[in-house]
Design a protein around this motif. Structure first.
Motif: not given
Length: 164
Positions: A23-25, A67-74
Protein backbone atom coordinates in the motif's frame (compact mmCIF):
# COMPACT_ATOMS: atom_id res chain seq x y z
CA UNK A 1 0.46 20.41 -27.24
CA UNK A 2 2.89 18.02 -25.63
CA UNK A 3 2.65 14.31 -26.20
CA UNK A 4 4.29 11.32 -24.51
CA UNK A 5 4.96 8.25 -26.62
CA UNK A 6 5.59 4.92 -24.95
CA UNK A 7 5.27 1.20 -25.52
CA UNK A 8 2.77 -1.19 -23.90
CA UNK A 9 5.55 -2.86 -21.91
CA UNK A 10 6.42 0.51 -20.33
CA UNK A 11 2.87 0.84 -18.99
CA UNK A 12 2.95 -2.77 -17.79
CA UNK A 13 6.24 -2.16 -15.95
CA UNK A 14 4.73 0.86 -14.17
CA UNK A 15 1.59 -1.06 -13.19
CA UNK A 16 3.61 -4.05 -11.94
CA UNK A 17 5.87 -1.81 -9.87
CA UNK A 18 2.85 0.00 -8.40
CA UNK A 19 1.19 -3.26 -7.38
CA UNK A 20 4.41 -4.62 -5.86
CA UNK A 21 4.80 -1.66 -3.49
CA UNK A 22 1.14 -1.36 -2.46
CA UNK A 23 0.00 0.00 0.00
CA UNK A 24 2.94 2.39 -0.34
CA UNK A 25 3.53 4.69 -3.29
CA UNK A 26 5.99 3.53 -5.92
CA UNK A 27 8.08 5.89 -8.00
CA UNK A 28 10.43 5.80 -10.92
CA UNK A 29 11.92 7.65 -13.82
CA UNK A 30 11.09 7.78 -17.50
CA UNK A 31 14.17 7.89 -19.71
CA UNK A 32 13.92 8.85 -23.32
CA UNK A 33 14.28 11.49 -25.94
CA UNK A 34 12.85 14.97 -26.36
CA UNK A 35 11.81 16.06 -29.82
CA UNK A 36 9.69 18.80 -31.33
CA UNK A 37 6.78 16.38 -31.69
CA UNK A 38 6.93 15.28 -28.04
CA UNK A 39 8.75 12.95 -25.71
CA UNK A 40 9.49 9.29 -26.41
CA UNK A 41 10.06 6.89 -23.53
CA UNK A 42 12.87 4.41 -24.18
CA UNK A 43 13.21 2.97 -20.68
CA UNK A 44 11.24 2.86 -17.43
CA UNK A 45 13.56 2.89 -14.42
CA UNK A 46 11.99 1.95 -11.05
CA UNK A 47 13.52 3.75 -8.07
CA UNK A 48 13.16 3.38 -4.34
CA UNK A 49 10.62 5.57 -2.60
CA UNK A 50 12.96 7.46 -0.30
CA UNK A 51 10.25 9.46 1.47
CA UNK A 52 11.12 9.64 5.17
CA UNK A 53 11.38 12.10 8.04
CA UNK A 54 14.40 13.72 6.39
CA UNK A 55 12.41 14.25 3.17
CA UNK A 56 9.65 15.94 5.17
CA UNK A 57 12.20 18.47 6.45
CA UNK A 58 13.34 19.19 2.89
CA UNK A 59 9.89 20.53 1.95
CA UNK A 60 9.03 23.10 4.65
CA UNK A 61 7.81 25.67 2.13
CA UNK A 62 5.07 23.42 0.79
CA UNK A 63 1.80 24.03 2.56
CA UNK A 64 0.80 21.13 4.78
CA UNK A 65 4.14 19.33 4.51
CA UNK A 66 4.80 19.62 8.24
CA UNK A 67 1.89 17.30 9.00
CA UNK A 68 2.80 14.83 6.26
CA UNK A 69 4.88 12.56 8.42
CA UNK A 70 7.12 9.91 6.92
CA UNK A 71 4.36 7.64 5.61
CA UNK A 72 5.06 6.34 2.10
CA UNK A 73 1.36 5.58 1.65
CA UNK A 74 0.69 9.10 0.45
CA UNK A 75 4.05 10.59 -0.53
CA UNK A 76 7.08 9.69 -2.57
CA UNK A 77 10.54 11.05 -3.08
CA UNK A 78 13.31 10.04 -5.42
CA UNK A 79 16.71 10.52 -3.82
CA UNK A 80 18.82 13.15 -5.62
CA UNK A 81 21.68 10.66 -5.89
CA UNK A 82 19.34 8.25 -7.73
CA UNK A 83 18.36 11.02 -10.16
CA UNK A 84 22.01 11.83 -10.83
CA UNK A 85 22.97 8.17 -11.23
CA UNK A 86 20.17 7.52 -13.73
CA UNK A 87 20.94 10.72 -15.65
CA UNK A 88 24.60 9.69 -15.88
CA UNK A 89 23.67 6.16 -17.03
CA UNK A 90 21.40 7.63 -19.70
CA UNK A 91 24.14 9.83 -21.04
CA UNK A 92 26.59 6.93 -21.09
CA UNK A 93 24.14 4.49 -22.65
CA UNK A 94 25.23 2.31 -25.53
CA UNK A 95 22.45 3.69 -27.72
CA UNK A 96 23.44 5.96 -30.60
CA UNK A 97 21.92 8.96 -28.87
CA UNK A 98 21.90 9.79 -25.21
CA UNK A 99 18.83 9.39 -23.04
CA UNK A 100 17.51 12.03 -20.67
CA UNK A 101 15.10 11.89 -17.79
CA UNK A 102 11.88 13.03 -19.47
CA UNK A 103 9.42 12.18 -16.73
CA UNK A 104 8.53 10.63 -13.41
CA UNK A 105 5.90 8.10 -12.50
CA UNK A 106 4.36 7.25 -9.17
CA UNK A 107 1.32 5.53 -7.75
CA UNK A 108 -1.62 6.72 -5.68
CA UNK A 109 -2.66 3.84 -3.39
CA UNK A 110 -6.46 3.84 -2.97
CA UNK A 111 -6.71 7.30 -4.57
CA UNK A 112 -7.42 8.54 -8.11
CA UNK A 113 -4.67 9.07 -10.69
CA UNK A 114 -4.96 12.83 -10.24
CA UNK A 115 -2.02 14.96 -9.02
CA UNK A 116 -2.14 16.23 -5.47
CA UNK A 117 -1.18 19.75 -4.47
CA UNK A 118 2.09 18.31 -3.15
CA UNK A 119 2.72 16.65 -6.54
CA UNK A 120 2.18 20.00 -8.24
CA UNK A 121 4.39 21.95 -5.85
CA UNK A 122 7.29 19.54 -6.42
CA UNK A 123 6.88 19.13 -10.19
CA UNK A 124 9.24 20.39 -12.87
CA UNK A 125 7.83 21.90 -16.05
CA UNK A 126 9.93 19.87 -18.49
CA UNK A 127 8.79 16.46 -17.20
CA UNK A 128 5.80 14.28 -17.89
CA UNK A 129 4.15 12.81 -14.78
CA UNK A 130 2.42 9.45 -15.01
CA UNK A 131 0.22 8.57 -12.05
CA UNK A 132 -1.33 5.14 -11.63
CA UNK A 133 -4.20 4.54 -9.22
CA UNK A 134 -3.85 1.32 -7.23
CA UNK A 135 -7.14 0.24 -5.67
CA UNK A 136 -6.87 -2.54 -3.08
CA UNK A 137 -3.59 -3.74 -4.56
CA UNK A 138 -4.68 -3.71 -8.22
CA UNK A 139 -3.35 -1.10 -10.66
CA UNK A 140 -6.17 0.65 -12.48
CA UNK A 141 -6.51 4.07 -14.03
CA UNK A 142 -3.24 5.46 -15.37
CA UNK A 143 -2.98 9.09 -16.47
CA UNK A 144 -0.27 11.40 -17.72
CA UNK A 145 0.14 15.05 -16.74
CA UNK A 146 2.42 18.00 -17.43
CA UNK A 147 2.66 21.50 -16.05
CA UNK A 148 1.37 24.48 -17.99
CA UNK A 149 2.88 27.97 -17.99
CA UNK A 150 0.98 28.80 -14.78
CA UNK A 151 2.53 25.76 -13.01
CA UNK A 152 -0.79 23.89 -13.01
CA UNK A 153 -1.15 20.28 -14.07
CA UNK A 154 -2.92 19.62 -17.35
CA UNK A 155 -3.61 16.23 -18.93
CA UNK A 156 -0.87 15.30 -21.38
CA UNK A 157 -1.69 12.96 -24.24
CA UNK A 158 -0.13 9.49 -24.18
CA UNK A 159 0.34 7.60 -27.41
CA UNK A 160 1.02 3.89 -27.22
CA UNK A 161 3.42 2.86 -29.98
CA UNK A 162 5.18 -0.27 -31.08
CA UNK A 163 8.77 0.66 -31.79
CA UNK A 164 10.84 -1.90 -33.65
Amino acid sequence: MAVLKLRPQHLQAIRTHAESTYPEECCGLLLGKLAEDGKTVVEVMPTENSWDAQAVEAFPEIEGSAKLGSDKRDRYAIAPEDMLKVQKQGRESASPSQLDIIGIYHSHPDHPAIPSEFDRACAWSVYSYIIVSVQQGKAGDLRNWSLDDAHQFQPEEMIIVEIT
